[in-house]
Design a protein around this motif. Sequence first.
Motif, PDB file in Angstrom:
ATOM      1  N   LEU A   1     -16.389  20.495  36.247  1.00  0.00           N
ATOM      2  CA  LEU A   1     -17.274  19.331  36.132  1.00  0.00           C
ATOM      3  C   LEU A   1     -18.501  19.422  37.041  1.00  0.00           C
ATOM      4  O   LEU A   1     -19.610  19.113  36.605  1.00  0.00           O
ATOM      5  CB  LEU A   1     -16.506  18.038  36.384  1.00  0.00           C
ATOM      6  CG  LEU A   1     -15.569  17.603  35.264  1.00  0.00           C
ATOM      7  CD1 LEU A   1     -14.751  16.383  35.688  1.00  0.00           C
ATOM      8  CD2 LEU A   1     -16.336  17.318  33.993  1.00  0.00           C
TER       9      LEU A   1
ATOM     10  N   PRO B   1     -11.431  20.679  33.937  1.00  0.00           N
ATOM     11  CA  PRO B   1     -11.823  19.683  34.942  1.00  0.00           C
ATOM     12  C   PRO B   1     -12.402  20.275  36.229  1.00  0.00           C
ATOM     13  O   PRO B   1     -13.259  19.651  36.860  1.00  0.00           O
ATOM     14  CB  PRO B   1     -10.539  18.909  35.222  1.00  0.00           C
ATOM     15  CG  PRO B   1      -9.483  19.472  34.363  1.00  0.00           C
ATOM     16  CD  PRO B   1     -10.053  20.556  33.517  1.00  0.00           C
TER      17      PRO B   1
ATOM     18  N   GLN C   1     -24.722  16.788  29.430  1.00  0.00           N
ATOM     19  CA  GLN C   1     -23.601  16.407  28.584  1.00  0.00           C
ATOM     20  C   GLN C   1     -22.369  17.169  29.039  1.00  0.00           C
ATOM     21  O   GLN C   1     -22.449  18.357  29.344  1.00  0.00           O
ATOM     22  CB  GLN C   1     -23.897  16.701  27.121  1.00  0.00           C
ATOM     23  CG  GLN C   1     -25.040  15.874  26.576  1.00  0.00           C
ATOM     24  CD  GLN C   1     -25.287  16.152  25.102  1.00  0.00           C
ATOM     25  OE1 GLN C   1     -24.782  17.105  24.536  1.00  0.00           O
ATOM     26  NE2 GLN C   1     -26.067  15.294  24.484  1.00  0.00           N
TER      27      GLN C   1
ATOM     28  N   PRO D   1     -18.799  18.466  27.898  1.00  0.00           N
ATOM     29  CA  PRO D   1     -17.905  18.663  26.759  1.00  0.00           C
ATOM     30  C   PRO D   1     -16.502  18.157  27.069  1.00  0.00           C
ATOM     31  O   PRO D   1     -16.017  18.273  28.197  1.00  0.00           O
ATOM     32  CB  PRO D   1     -17.895  20.179  26.567  1.00  0.00           C
ATOM     33  CG  PRO D   1     -19.079  20.688  27.312  1.00  0.00           C
ATOM     34  CD  PRO D   1     -19.332  19.710  28.420  1.00  0.00           C
ATOM     35  N   SER D   2     -15.831  17.607  26.057  1.00  0.00           N
ATOM     36  CA  SER D   2     -14.500  17.038  26.257  1.00  0.00           C
ATOM     37  C   SER D   2     -13.471  18.109  26.604  1.00  0.00           C
ATOM     38  O   SER D   2     -12.473  17.813  27.252  1.00  0.00           O
ATOM     39  CB  SER D   2     -14.054  16.266  25.012  1.00  0.00           C
ATOM     40  OG  SER D   2     -14.013  17.134  23.888  1.00  0.00           O
ATOM     41  N   ASP D   3     -13.715  19.358  26.207  1.00  0.00           N
ATOM     42  CA  ASP D   3     -12.747  20.432  26.490  1.00  0.00           C
ATOM     43  C   ASP D   3     -13.119  21.268  27.721  1.00  0.00           C
ATOM     44  O   ASP D   3     -12.536  22.310  27.966  1.00  0.00           O
ATOM     45  CB  ASP D   3     -12.580  21.333  25.268  1.00  0.00           C
ATOM     46  CG  ASP D   3     -13.877  22.013  24.844  1.00  0.00           C
ATOM     47  OD1 ASP D   3     -14.974  21.550  25.237  1.00  0.00           O
ATOM     48  OD2 ASP D   3     -13.796  23.012  24.102  1.00  0.00           O
TER      49      ASP D   3
END
Length: 190
Positions: A13, A10, A3, A5-7
């Motif tokens: 990743l 970048p 998963q 996380p949106s925060d």
Amino acid sequence: MIQIPSDLHPDLLPLAFLLGDWAGAGVTDFPGAEKANFGQEVSFTHDGRDFLEYHSHSWILDAEGNKVRALESEAGFWRIDKDRKVEVVMVRDDGVVEVWYGELADKKPQIDLATDAVARTAASGPYTGGKRLYGYVKSDLMWVGEKQTPEVPLRPYMSAQLKKVVTPEEVAEMARNLPDMPDDGIAFFK
């Protein structure tokens, strides 16, 4: 399942497979030290900046798998650049501070690291460097560590297989996202 996380920053990743809490067991064996099975808890977290925070605690296990005593603790920070080069700064409870460099393998979640710099306090034991390999294999985090001292050439000394620790919130999320299953549950496996 990995998963993201949106925060998450970048840049991190490619390291998302490390995120979370992990627990498991392994073996340790090095000349001059006790050969033993050990338990381990590892945590990789982030706070939105361009690094992962790392914590590891391990302990010796008896023949029944019970905790006997602490083995080692370490903490650090992991970064990765656009060329998939990984750098880790780590401190261990025995008075060793290390800088590790390596890279993320192409097209697979595997990281090879080697020490670039080692600093030791007067209380630490002899140690001149090491290598580590981390890999995400069938949803488990596996790792093997090698080390060397002035008296012992580079050789494996620890390895472990860790399972992702699932929180009650993650269980609830999984339950909300389960596919429709037949009442008997058996048909799901056919």
